[in-house]
Every structure is written in structure tokens, then in C-alpha cells.
Scaffold this active site. Structure first.
Site, PDB file in Angstrom:
ATOM      1  N   SER A   1       0.798  -1.226   0.000  1.00 35.97           N
ATOM      2  CA  SER A   1       0.000   0.000   0.000  1.00 35.97           C
ATOM      3  C   SER A   1       0.828   1.273   0.000  1.00 35.97           C
ATOM      4  O   SER A   1       0.388   2.282  -0.525  1.00 35.97           O
ATOM      5  CB  SER A   1      -0.959   0.001   1.180  1.00 35.97           C
TER       6      SER A   1
ATOM      7  N   HIS B   1      -5.221  -3.299  -2.887  1.00 38.85           N
ATOM      8  CA  HIS B   1      -4.857  -2.264  -3.863  1.00 38.85           C
ATOM      9  C   HIS B   1      -4.779  -2.779  -5.291  1.00 38.85           C
ATOM     10  O   HIS B   1      -4.633  -1.984  -6.218  1.00 38.85           O
ATOM     11  CB  HIS B   1      -3.516  -1.632  -3.475  1.00 38.85           C
TER      12      HIS B   1
ATOM     13  N   LYS C   1     -11.708   0.660  -2.367  1.00 39.26           N
ATOM     14  CA  LYS C   1     -10.706   1.350  -3.190  1.00 39.26           C
ATOM     15  C   LYS C   1     -11.214   1.388  -4.641  1.00 39.26           C
ATOM     16  O   LYS C   1     -12.066   2.204  -4.953  1.00 39.26           O
ATOM     17  CB  LYS C   1      -9.344   0.706  -3.005  1.00 39.26           C
TER      18      LYS C   1
END
Ligand SMILES: Cc1ncc(COP(=O)(O)O)c(C=O)c1O
Length: 387
Positions: free
Chosen positions: A176, A204, A235
Site C-alpha cells: 500500500s 490495492h 478502493k
């Protein structure tokens, strides 16, 4: 009595005091941060879906039908047919038998690792794994063995030394704060060699990497090899929630053992509707991730060409290494004054001496946006003696 004020003073002296800036608009490329119009270059809204009309309509229609809260935990009165549909679709997307949705990605990591492992286990954990993984490992009571970041020699050395019977290797798919991709093929190879389970946190990477947007596991084609695929819906998916995908027996087990699943209120139906719509768009609109990766490659390449210390990778997370926390904060403030918002990332989020600006690109940034940010970064970087 614990002296909070003194402790805070010491945090300030180290340049680690954290302020919060508040947004007053959607987290798109141009938004209001701290009362000022900003070019936002630090959001995890990778595909730009947070403000997409189709997701908003899905949420609004679901609120009209179902109200705003789920009203219970998943095992009591909080499970809706929508939850089941999302879990089935996510399992298909991830190439697994089943899936379980948690209220956040943090809860998914924490509850899964702590629910799965206990004192008899050894967990091999990359040094730069997300805090929720580390917390899950600690909570489990298992022996925690940290290996050097992405270092397979160190991992094997530590497996040989500490592996006794029940083991788990856990790694972020994309890290990250560094944006690099874990060597999953090698991790899986070692896991097989020593009969150890594997878990990948694809928070991610999901929606961003892989031929189907399935994440780092999809990128390496390891759907049948990785035992536990974790992801977040906060995300690229633009909403809220986290999930674990894997074999049916694993998912059934977690329903009985993962406390963050059992003892927490289920996500409200509109959150689930948002994730279902996001998943549909991730699958139907691969051009979003293609454009995201192209823009990220360009921006990263330009920073490197201009002499910044930026590791080469192919993800939208672009760390510009500064070193000292104070200097990173100054850099971030100076960019803010110029209308570009990129927060400084400092310890304890990253190791001492590796404070940085963490740029992250969205598919909805234009080339002009990125060129403007680049130009301002270069001017300030020179002023601060970084290039
Ligand atoms: C690698 C990683 N795992 C897990 C999480 C937690 O996910 P969530 O924000 O959905 O709680 C995050 C970030 O927030 C993350 O970066």
C-alpha cells in the site's frame, strides 16, 4: 495517570503529529480539501467510480427500497439476499468456490487471520504488510515471523528455521505504501514445497491489475494456488466493505470463527448495491484500468526522469521518497499551497527514515492534471534539494 499531552508533545517533536484535512466534495481529481480547491493525487478511488452516476443511482434506489441500515449482524438479522449475490459474484470474479463479505477490509484481515490461526501456528509475514494483517497475526496468538520485504531467500530461511506444522504465509499483493507487486509465484512455490497455506491481501490490486481486473492473483494466474484471497470494496470498488474468497470449507469455517464477522453489524444493503454495480463496471469497462495504468506509468516515468527517488513499478501507487518526516511534511504543504494534495506518509505507517509523498493516480485524471502536478513537484523538489 497516562500523560497524553506529554506523549503528544514528543510526537510533535519527532515531526509525526497528524492533522486531518476535511474534504467537502466527491474524491474526484478536482475536489475541495481543507476549504481549498485541490487537484487530488492521493485517493484510493483508482477507477474514479466514487462519484459515478451509476453507482450513486444503485445506492439511492436501494436506500429507497431497503432503508439506510442493515439492522443486525450477518448471523442474526443483517444478511440480505444482496449480500449473498455479492458474495457469489465476487467468488466468480476471484475464481474461487465461495466468498464472505465483512464490514471493512481491516475487519476481513483481522477476523480471518485471528479466526484461522492459534498458538500452534507460525505465520510468515512480509515486513511491509498492512497493519490489519499484523494485528490479525498478533491477535491470533500464533508465532509471528517477519521476513524481509519480498525477499524469498529470507522467507525460505525463516520457514526452515521456524516452520513446525501449521503455517501461513501472508502478503499484500500490491504494497500500500510502496506500490510494488509481491512475488506471488515464488511465494506459492515455497508454500507448496513446505506445505504452508497462503493468503494474499489484494486491497490495492483488485480492479487494477490482471487480465480480468481480479488483482495480483489474477495478474499471475494463481487463482487455483492461493488459498485465501482478501480484498476491499473501498478502493477501486469505490464503496465500503472487505471480503475473503477461497474454498467453500474455508468460508464456512470463517462464518463460525471470524469474530469481526460474527459480532459486527452487516453492511447496509446500499453499500452492497454499490459494490455489485462497481463489480459489473470493472468487468465491463477494462479500459478504465488500462488508462489508469498508462497514466501511472507516464507520471512515474517523468518523476524518475527528473531525478526523484521513485521505485519503478507498474501500479498507480507512486511513492516519492523524501527520507525525513519533517521534509516530507514541508513538501506536502508546499504542494498544497500550489493546489495539489498529496499527503506525507511518515512512521509508524512506513519505517523510520523512509517518509515519502504517496501519489496515487485515478483513471479520471487527465494528462493536463498530471502534467500540472509534475511541474509543481519538480519546482518544489528543486527548492527542497531533492533533485
Ligand atoms: C493493504 C490493505 N489491506 C487492508 C486495508 C483495509 O481495508 P479497508 O480500508 O477496507 O478497511 C487497506 C487499506 O485501507 C490496505 O491498504
Amino acid at each position: 495517570m497516562y500523560k497524553f499531552a506529554e506523549a503528544l508533545e514528543s510526537i510533535k517533536e519527532k515531526g509525526l503529529y497528524r492533522e486531518m484535512l476535511y474534504l467537502d466534495a466527491a474524491p474526484g481529481p478536482h475536489t475541495m480539501v481543507g476549504g481549498k480547491q485541490m487537484l487530488l493525487l492521493s485517493s484510493n478511488n483508482y477507477l474514479g467510480l466514487c462519484n459515478d452516476d451509476r453507482l450513486k443511482e444503485a445506492a439511492i434506489a436501494t436506500i429507497r427500497e431497503f432503508g439506510v441500515g442493515s439492522g443486525g449482524s450477518r448471523l442474526t438479522t443483517g444478511s440480505y439476499r444482496l449480500h449473498r449475490e455479492l458474495e457469489e459474484r465476487l467468488a466468480q470474479f476471484k475464481g474461487t468456490e465461495a466468498c464472505l463479505v465483512f464490514s471493512t477490509g481491516y475487519a476481513a484481515n483481522l477476523g480471518t487471520i485471528a479466526g484461522l490461526a492459534d498458538k500452534g501456528w507460525v505465520i510468515f509475514c512480509d515486513r511491509l504488510n498492512h497493519a490489519s494483517i499484523i494485528d490479525g497475526c498478533r491477535l491470533s496468538g500464533a508465532k509471528l515471523v517477519i521476513y524481509k520485504h519480498c525477499d524469498m531467500n529470507d522467507l525460505e530461511k525463516k520457514i526452515k528455521r521456524y516452520h513446525t506444522g501449521k503455517g501461513l504465509i501472508v502478503s499484500d499483493g500490491v504494497f500500500s505504501m510502496d506500490g510494488d507487486i509481491a512475488p506471488l509465484a515464488e511465494i506459492v512455490k515455497l508454500a507448496k514445497k513446505y506445505s504452508i497455506m497462503t493468503m494474499v491481501d489484494d486491497a490495492h490490486a483488485t480492479g487494477v491489475l490482471g487480465p480480468n481486473g481480479g488483482g495480483s492473483v489474477d495478474y499471475f494466474g494463481l487463482q487455483n494456488e492461493v488459498d485465501i484471497q482478501m480484498g476491499t470494496l473501498s478502493k477501486a470498488f469505490a464503496g465500503e466493505g472487505g471480503y475473503i474468497a477461497g474454498k467453500q470449507s474455508l468460508i464456512d469455517y470463517l462464518r463460525h470463527k471470524a469474530k469481526s464477522f460474527i459480532y459486527s453489524t452487516a453492511l447496509a444493503p446500499h453499500n452492497i448495491a454499490v459494490s455489485l454495480k462497481a463489480l459489473e463496471l470493472i468487468q465491463k469497462e477494462p479500459e478504465r484500468r488500462k488508462s489508469l495504468l498508462e497514466k501511472s506509468r507516464w507520471f512515474r516515468g517523468e518523476l524518475v526522469k527528473n531525478g526523484f527517488d521513485v521505485p519503478m513499478n507498474n501500479t498507480p501507487i507512486i511513492p516519492l521518497m523524501v527520507g525525513e518526516a519533517d521534509k516530507a511534511v514541508t513538501f506536502s504543504r508546499m504542494l498544497y499551497d500550489e493546489g495539489v494534495y498529496v499527503p506525507a506518509i511518515r512512521p509508524p505507517t512506513v519505517p523510520n527514515g523512509s517518509s515519502r509523498l504517496r501519489f496515487s493516480i485515478m483513471a479520471t485524471h487527465t494528462h493536463e492534471d498530471l502534467a500540472m502536478a509534475l511541474q509543481k513537484t519538480i519546482v518544489i523538489g528543486k527548492e527542497l534539494g531533492l533533485i
